[in-house]
Design a protein around this motif. Structure first.
Motif, short mmCIF file in Angstrom:
data_model
loop_
_atom_site.label_atom_id
_atom_site.label_comp_id
_atom_site.label_asym_id
_atom_site.label_seq_id
_atom_site.Cartn_x
_atom_site.Cartn_y
_atom_site.Cartn_z
N LEU A 34 0.83 -1.20 0.00
CA LEU A 34 0.00 0.00 0.00
C LEU A 34 0.87 1.25 0.00
O LEU A 34 0.61 2.20 -0.74
N TRP A 35 1.92 1.27 0.81
CA TRP A 35 2.83 2.42 0.87
C TRP A 35 3.48 2.66 -0.50
O TRP A 35 3.55 3.80 -0.97
N SER A 36 3.95 1.60 -1.11
CA SER A 36 4.60 1.72 -2.42
C SER A 36 3.62 2.23 -3.48
O SER A 36 3.99 3.04 -4.33
N ALA A 37 2.39 1.75 -3.43
CA ALA A 37 1.39 2.17 -4.42
C ALA A 37 1.03 3.65 -4.23
O ALA A 37 0.89 4.38 -5.22
N LEU A 38 0.88 4.08 -3.00
CA LEU A 38 0.49 5.47 -2.75
C LEU A 38 1.62 6.45 -3.00
O LEU A 38 1.38 7.62 -3.28
N ASN A 39 2.87 6.00 -2.89
CA ASN A 39 4.02 6.89 -3.03
C ASN A 39 4.84 6.61 -4.28
O ASN A 39 6.01 6.98 -4.33
N HIS A 40 4.24 5.99 -5.27
CA HIS A 40 4.97 5.70 -6.50
C HIS A 40 5.39 7.00 -7.17
O HIS A 40 4.59 7.91 -7.36
#
Length: 67
Positions: A34-40
């Motif tokens: 989730l973190w990676s998806a939101l901060n791509h």
């Protein structure tokens, strides 16, 4: 199943520890995804660094190639 797990103290403790490890692994994986998806595009690994290349760097690279 609960009777087998709760019958001995060792089995109960191992059940709790295994449950904690599995839960942490699953929630950690979901959190990281989730973190990676939101901060791509905002993290060091996902930034397109070619956008930040200056013309001076291009000239320096050409000078090095000439030598």
């Amino acid at each position: 199943m609960y009777h087998i797990v709760l019958k001995k103290n060792f089995n109960f403790i191992m059940f709790i520890i295994a449950g904690a490890v599995v839960t942490e692994t699953v929630t950690g994986g979901i959190g990281n995804t989730l973190w990676s998806a939101l901060n791509h595009g905002k993290t060091y690994e996902t930034v397109d660094w070619s956008k930040f290349r200056s013309p001076l760097e291009d000239e320096e690279d050409e000078d090095e190639d000439d030598e």
